[in-house]
Design a protein around this motif. Structure first.
Motif, mmCIF file in Angstrom:
data_model
loop_
_atom_site.group_PDB
_atom_site.id
_atom_site.type_symbol
_atom_site.label_atom_id
_atom_site.label_comp_id
_atom_site.label_asym_id
_atom_site.label_seq_id
_atom_site.Cartn_x
_atom_site.Cartn_y
_atom_site.Cartn_z
ATOM 1 N N ARG A 244 7.764 9.895 -1.262
ATOM 2 C CA ARG A 244 7.866 11.162 -0.516
ATOM 3 C C ARG A 244 7.164 11.053 0.834
ATOM 4 O O ARG A 244 7.646 11.604 1.828
ATOM 5 N N GLN A 245 6.033 10.372 0.880
ATOM 6 C CA GLN A 245 5.335 10.213 2.155
ATOM 7 C C GLN A 245 6.150 9.379 3.127
ATOM 8 O O GLN A 245 6.183 9.653 4.330
ATOM 9 N N GLY B 94 5.250 -3.672 1.568
ATOM 10 C CA GLY B 94 5.507 -4.715 2.558
ATOM 11 C C GLY B 94 6.680 -5.593 2.202
ATOM 12 O O GLY B 94 7.380 -6.097 3.089
ATOM 13 N N ALA B 95 6.922 -5.782 0.903
ATOM 14 C CA ALA B 95 8.096 -6.549 0.488
ATOM 15 C C ALA B 95 9.372 -5.798 0.819
ATOM 16 O O ALA B 95 10.403 -6.403 1.152
ATOM 17 N N ASN B 96 9.331 -4.479 0.734
ATOM 18 C CA ASN B 96 10.461 -3.657 1.173
ATOM 19 C C ASN B 96 10.766 -3.936 2.641
ATOM 20 O O ASN B 96 11.932 -4.176 3.026
ATOM 21 N N LEU B 97 9.730 -3.958 3.476
ATOM 22 C CA LEU B 97 9.927 -4.212 4.906
ATOM 23 C C LEU B 97 10.397 -5.637 5.160
ATOM 24 O O LEU B 97 11.224 -5.884 6.045
ATOM 25 N N ALA B 98 9.867 -6.599 4.405
ATOM 26 C CA ALA B 98 10.273 -7.989 4.597
ATOM 27 C C ALA B 98 11.736 -8.186 4.249
ATOM 28 O O ALA B 98 12.483 -8.869 4.974
ATOM 29 N N LEU B 99 12.175 -7.593 3.130
ATOM 30 C CA LEU B 99 13.581 -7.709 2.767
ATOM 31 C C LEU B 99 14.455 -6.975 3.786
ATOM 32 O O LEU B 99 15.530 -7.466 4.174
ATOM 33 N N GLY B 100 13.985 -5.821 4.245
ATOM 34 C CA GLY B 100 14.735 -5.110 5.277
ATOM 35 C C GLY B 100 14.846 -5.908 6.558
ATOM 36 O O GLY B 100 15.897 -5.912 7.212
ATOM 37 N N GLY C 212 0.806 -1.215 0.000
ATOM 38 C CA GLY C 212 0.000 0.000 0.000
ATOM 39 C C GLY C 212 0.841 1.268 0.000
ATOM 40 O O GLY C 212 0.376 2.316 0.441
ATOM 41 N N GLY C 213 2.085 1.158 -0.488
ATOM 42 C CA GLY C 213 2.928 2.346 -0.578
ATOM 43 C C GLY C 213 3.306 2.946 0.755
ATOM 44 O O GLY C 213 3.684 4.118 0.823
ATOM 45 N N PHE C 214 3.194 2.163 1.835
ATOM 46 C CA PHE C 214 3.414 2.619 3.211
ATOM 47 C C PHE C 214 2.321 3.586 3.669
ATOM 48 O O PHE C 214 2.381 4.085 4.800
ATOM 49 N N VAL C 215 1.309 3.837 2.846
ATOM 50 C CA VAL C 215 0.350 4.913 3.113
ATOM 51 C C VAL C 215 -1.074 4.399 3.281
ATOM 52 O O VAL C 215 -1.821 4.899 4.125
ATOM 53 N N VAL C 216 -1.487 3.435 2.461
ATOM 54 C CA VAL C 216 -2.854 2.917 2.499
ATOM 55 C C VAL C 216 -2.818 1.415 2.779
ATOM 56 O O VAL C 216 -1.762 0.805 2.866
ATOM 57 N N ASN C 217 -4.022 0.840 2.921
ATOM 58 C CA ASN C 217 -4.225 -0.591 3.174
ATOM 59 C C ASN C 217 -3.927 -0.957 4.628
ATOM 60 O O ASN C 217 -3.461 -0.144 5.427
ATOM 61 N N LEU D 156 1.418 3.731 9.367
ATOM 62 C CA LEU D 156 1.390 4.255 8.010
ATOM 63 C C LEU D 156 2.033 5.631 7.951
ATOM 64 O O LEU D 156 2.027 6.400 8.916
ATOM 65 N N ALA D 157 2.577 5.940 6.777
ATOM 66 C CA ALA D 157 3.086 7.271 6.477
ATOM 67 C C ALA D 157 1.931 8.112 5.910
ATOM 68 O O ALA D 157 0.971 7.558 5.376
ATOM 69 N N PRO D 158 2.017 9.413 5.994
ATOM 70 C CA PRO D 158 3.139 10.211 6.501
ATOM 71 C C PRO D 158 3.116 10.455 8.008
ATOM 72 O O PRO D 158 4.013 11.129 8.522
ATOM 73 N N GLU D 159 2.093 9.917 8.722
ATOM 74 C CA GLU D 159 2.053 10.149 10.161
ATOM 75 C C GLU D 159 3.304 9.593 10.847
ATOM 76 O O GLU D 159 3.817 10.189 11.793
ATOM 77 N N ARG D 160 3.765 8.444 10.362
ATOM 78 C CA ARG D 160 5.024 7.866 10.811
ATOM 79 C C ARG D 160 5.876 7.579 9.587
ATOM 80 O O ARG D 160 5.391 6.985 8.620
ATOM 81 N N ARG D 161 7.095 7.992 9.622
ATOM 82 C CA ARG D 161 7.966 7.842 8.455
ATOM 83 C C ARG D 161 9.156 6.947 8.777
ATOM 84 O O ARG D 161 9.440 6.632 9.934
#
Length: 330
Positions: free
Chosen positions: A236-237, A178-184, A104-109, A136-141
């Protein structure tokens, strides 16, 4: 070393994907578009659209034992949802775990939008899916979400046994952001004291903010859904400022990938992020990391949430879950 399935590209969507778009349009539903909606409107649209995708009778269609726990995150409570495979007796034998991060782009879902996917993964992998309700962003980045991912892993390692989880058989997975976070998380687990991850499942991930790729040139106009413009906005978010960072913790395609566990990478053929997955597979091959790359030629971004109306999407998720099962269920 790699196991790669790359069919010939014709850029033709699966007929059921086309039909799905028509059905959604007739129902007055559109995917979330935060460039043309307020953030609240986009998040509400995402939830409603995924109810349509998942179907109204999901718990009956895909029964599972679902429980929730709360642990300490880096700045407050962190909710985890445990989805246990159906038909597995609670006989004291611990089950493997797939820690999963929704897209969800770190923003939605949310973990609710991905409910059907989570249940399918549990059913076909034989693992308990631990879905992480990260901030979720942008509240938390960034790097807040990376800290929450690590907190979820630490909870599984320290407390999972009390919930029938095996701390020696843990995989990380996710789709898109989420795949970004999983790989991280796999990179963090590699460098952390304690048991390393056993496997990583990555579905059409966003791994670097590079828009000068063939897939962005081919599909960035949004003809199959996701747009390059929207991806720039999501970054950016998540990162703030200009949405660009050379920090490999934010863009794990830039990280040192040596020492990672085996991976299953599923790329969508009709996706502006397709080349993120292809480039990641190239880097894994250079690092001599076992991996399987599968390009699902006729499917768009977010296909893993289309498994009810699109048969090939369900087959792709079952294939991914089977990779988890073979890696963890021994």
């Amino acid at each position: 070393m790699p196991d790669t399935v790359l069919p010939f590209q014709r850029h033709l969507p699966d007929p059921q994907v086309v039909e799905l778009g028509a059905l959604a349009a007739r129902a007055g539903l559109v995917p979330a578009d935060p460039l043309r909606q307020t953030l609240a409107e986009a998040r509400d649209a995402a939830e409603r659209y995924h109810v349509f995708l998942n179907g109204p009778a999901l718990p009956a269609a895909l029964p599972a034992d679902v429980r929730e726990v709360v642990t300490d995150g880096p700045a407050g409570p962190l909710r985890l949802r445990l989805i246990r495979p159906p038909g597995v007796p609670e006989d004291g034998r611990p089950l493997p775990v797939l820690i999963y991060f929704h897209g969800g782009g770190f923003v939605v879902n949310s973990i609710d939008t991905h409910d059907r996917l989570l249940r399918l993964l549990a059913r076909h992998s034989g693992a308990v899916v631990c879905a992480v309700a990260y901030s979720l962003a942008p509240e938390r980045r960034f790097p807040h979400q990376r800290g929450e991912a690590l907190a979820a892993l630490r909870w599984v390692v320290r407390h999972g046994a009390g919930h029938g989880l095996d701390p020696e058989r843990i995989a990380a997975g996710g789709d898109s952001a989420g795949a970004n976070l999983a790989l991280g998380l796999a990179l963090d687990a590699r460098d952390e004291p304690g048991p390393p991850l056993s496997f990583v499942l990555l579905l059409y991930g966003m791994f670097a903010h590079d828009f000068d790729t063939e897939s962005h040139r081919l599909f960035g106009d949004g003809r199959f859904g996701l747009t390059t413009e929207r991806m720039r906005w999501y970054w950016r978010q998540y990162l703030g400022h200009g949405g660009i960072s050379r920090d490999p913790a934010a863009a794990p395609l830039l990280a040192d990938l040596r020492g990672l566990p085996a991976l299953h990478i599923a790329a969508a053929g009709l996706d502006c992020l397709r080349d993120d997955s292809l480039r990641l597979a190239q880097r894994l091959e250079q690092a001599r990391i076992p991996h399987r790359l599968v390009l699902h030629e006729t499917l768009p971004h977010s296909f893993a949430c289309m498994t009810r109306p699109v048969r090939k999407a369900e087959e792709a998720v079952i294939l991914a879950a089977d990779s988890v099962r073979r890696a963890l269920c021994r």
